[in-house]
Motif scaffolding. Structure first.
Motif, short mmCIF file in Angstrom:
data_model
loop_
_atom_site.label_atom_id
_atom_site.label_comp_id
_atom_site.label_asym_id
_atom_site.label_seq_id
_atom_site.Cartn_x
_atom_site.Cartn_y
_atom_site.Cartn_z
N GLY A 136 -23.14 -46.66 -33.94
CA GLY A 136 -22.38 -47.88 -34.19
C GLY A 136 -22.84 -48.59 -35.45
N ARG A 137 -24.14 -48.63 -35.70
CA ARG A 137 -24.63 -49.27 -36.92
C ARG A 137 -24.15 -48.54 -38.16
N ILE A 138 -24.11 -47.22 -38.08
CA ILE A 138 -23.65 -46.44 -39.22
C ILE A 138 -22.15 -46.63 -39.44
N ALA A 139 -21.41 -46.79 -38.35
CA ALA A 139 -19.95 -46.85 -38.44
C ALA A 139 -19.40 -48.20 -38.84
N VAL A 140 -20.20 -49.26 -38.74
CA VAL A 140 -19.68 -50.61 -39.00
C VAL A 140 -19.07 -50.76 -40.40
N LEU A 143 -15.69 -48.66 -40.74
CA LEU A 143 -14.67 -49.18 -39.82
C LEU A 143 -14.22 -50.59 -40.23
N SER A 144 -15.13 -51.37 -40.77
CA SER A 144 -14.75 -52.69 -41.28
C SER A 144 -13.79 -52.56 -42.45
N ASN A 145 -14.05 -51.59 -43.32
CA ASN A 145 -13.13 -51.35 -44.43
C ASN A 145 -11.77 -50.90 -43.92
N THR A 146 -11.76 -50.10 -42.87
CA THR A 146 -10.49 -49.68 -42.26
C THR A 146 -9.73 -50.88 -41.73
N PHE A 147 -10.43 -51.82 -41.12
CA PHE A 147 -9.79 -53.01 -40.58
C PHE A 147 -9.17 -53.86 -41.68
N ILE A 148 -9.92 -54.04 -42.77
CA ILE A 148 -9.41 -54.84 -43.88
C ILE A 148 -8.20 -54.15 -44.51
N GLU A 205 -22.96 -56.85 -41.42
CA GLU A 205 -23.83 -55.79 -41.91
C GLU A 205 -25.25 -56.31 -42.14
N ALA A 206 -25.37 -57.53 -42.65
CA ALA A 206 -26.69 -58.12 -42.86
C ALA A 206 -27.40 -58.35 -41.53
N ARG A 207 -26.64 -58.79 -40.54
CA ARG A 207 -27.24 -59.03 -39.22
C ARG A 207 -27.69 -57.73 -38.58
N LEU A 208 -26.86 -56.69 -38.69
CA LEU A 208 -27.25 -55.40 -38.13
C LEU A 208 -28.44 -54.81 -38.86
#
Length: 218
Positions: A136-140, A143-148, A205-208
């Motif tokens: 999940g950390r690697i995918a964030v 996947l966030s770019n996909t959402f945007i 991403e900074a929090r993770l």
């Protein structure tokens, strides 16, 4: 621009945002199932999953929307515009996100599986407690770019008559004969949405990254 700003923003909040959220959640779920199928399922199911990904990634999203909304009625299947858009975007997001999820799951070292099995975990427990948190950390970020990107891609729903942000701009432009102003205003609203999401992505991403560093020090 002031007169048209609220109708455009309202269309974005009422249609663009819900369409994005619904299709992203459903698409991620479909992508996760597809990724698991490609990695761990029997080969007949793997072939089906590969065909689905190949078909969706190899054809334009606009064509997929047209096939669902305008093509299916000739086969006796009629869907309203919003439902057709949800199906089309979900299938598209599912195919692309499945590749991201598959890559992130495969990136988790095999030793993590072996360590989980060594302490008595089954496959499901190992996946849920050990593999998924790391993947999940690697995918964030991807996947966030996909959402945007999905927020902007929803403008294609105007082609199947969903009254979202871009179609609202088209309607107002047709009535006012000011296409330049309306389309610039629509672009600015999309830019506003994307900027907010990009800022949230950076914070996430900074929090993770911070929690990951804390865990490693511990």
């Amino acid at each position: 621009m002031l007169d048209s700003f609220w109708p455009l923003l309202k269309a974005g909040l009422v249609f663009t945002v819900p369409l994005t959220l619904i299709t992203f959640v459903l698409g991620i779920a479909l992508g996760f199932i597809t990724a698991l199928t490609r990695l761990y399922a029997p080969w007949p199911l793997v072939l089906i999953a590969r065909f689905y990904v190949w078909l969706i990634r190899g054809t334009p999203l606009l064509v997929q929307l047209f096939l669902i909304f305008y093509g299916l009625p000739s086969a006796g299947i009629t869907l309203d515009a919003f439902t057709a858009a949800v199906i089309g975007f979900t299938l598209n997001v599912g195919a692309y996100s499945s590749e991201i999820i598959r890559a992130t799951l495969a990136a988790v070292p095999r030793g993590q599986w072996e360590a989980a099995y060594s302490i008595g975990m089954g496959w499901t427990q190992a996946m849920r407690r050990v593999v998924l948190p790391q993947a999940g950390r690697i995918a964030v970020p991807p996947l966030s770019n996909t959402f945007i990107s999905l927020v902007k891609d929803t403008s294609l729903a105007a082609a199947v008559t969903v009254p979202e942000l871009f179609q609202s701009a088209q309607r107002i432009a047709a009535a006012t004969y000011e296409p330049l102003i309306l389309y610039v205003e629509a672009a600015l609203i999309y830019l506003l949405f994307s900027s907010v999401l990009s800022a949230l992505q950076t914070r996430l991403e900074a929090r993770l990254g911070s929690s990951s560093s804390t865990g490693e020090r511990a």
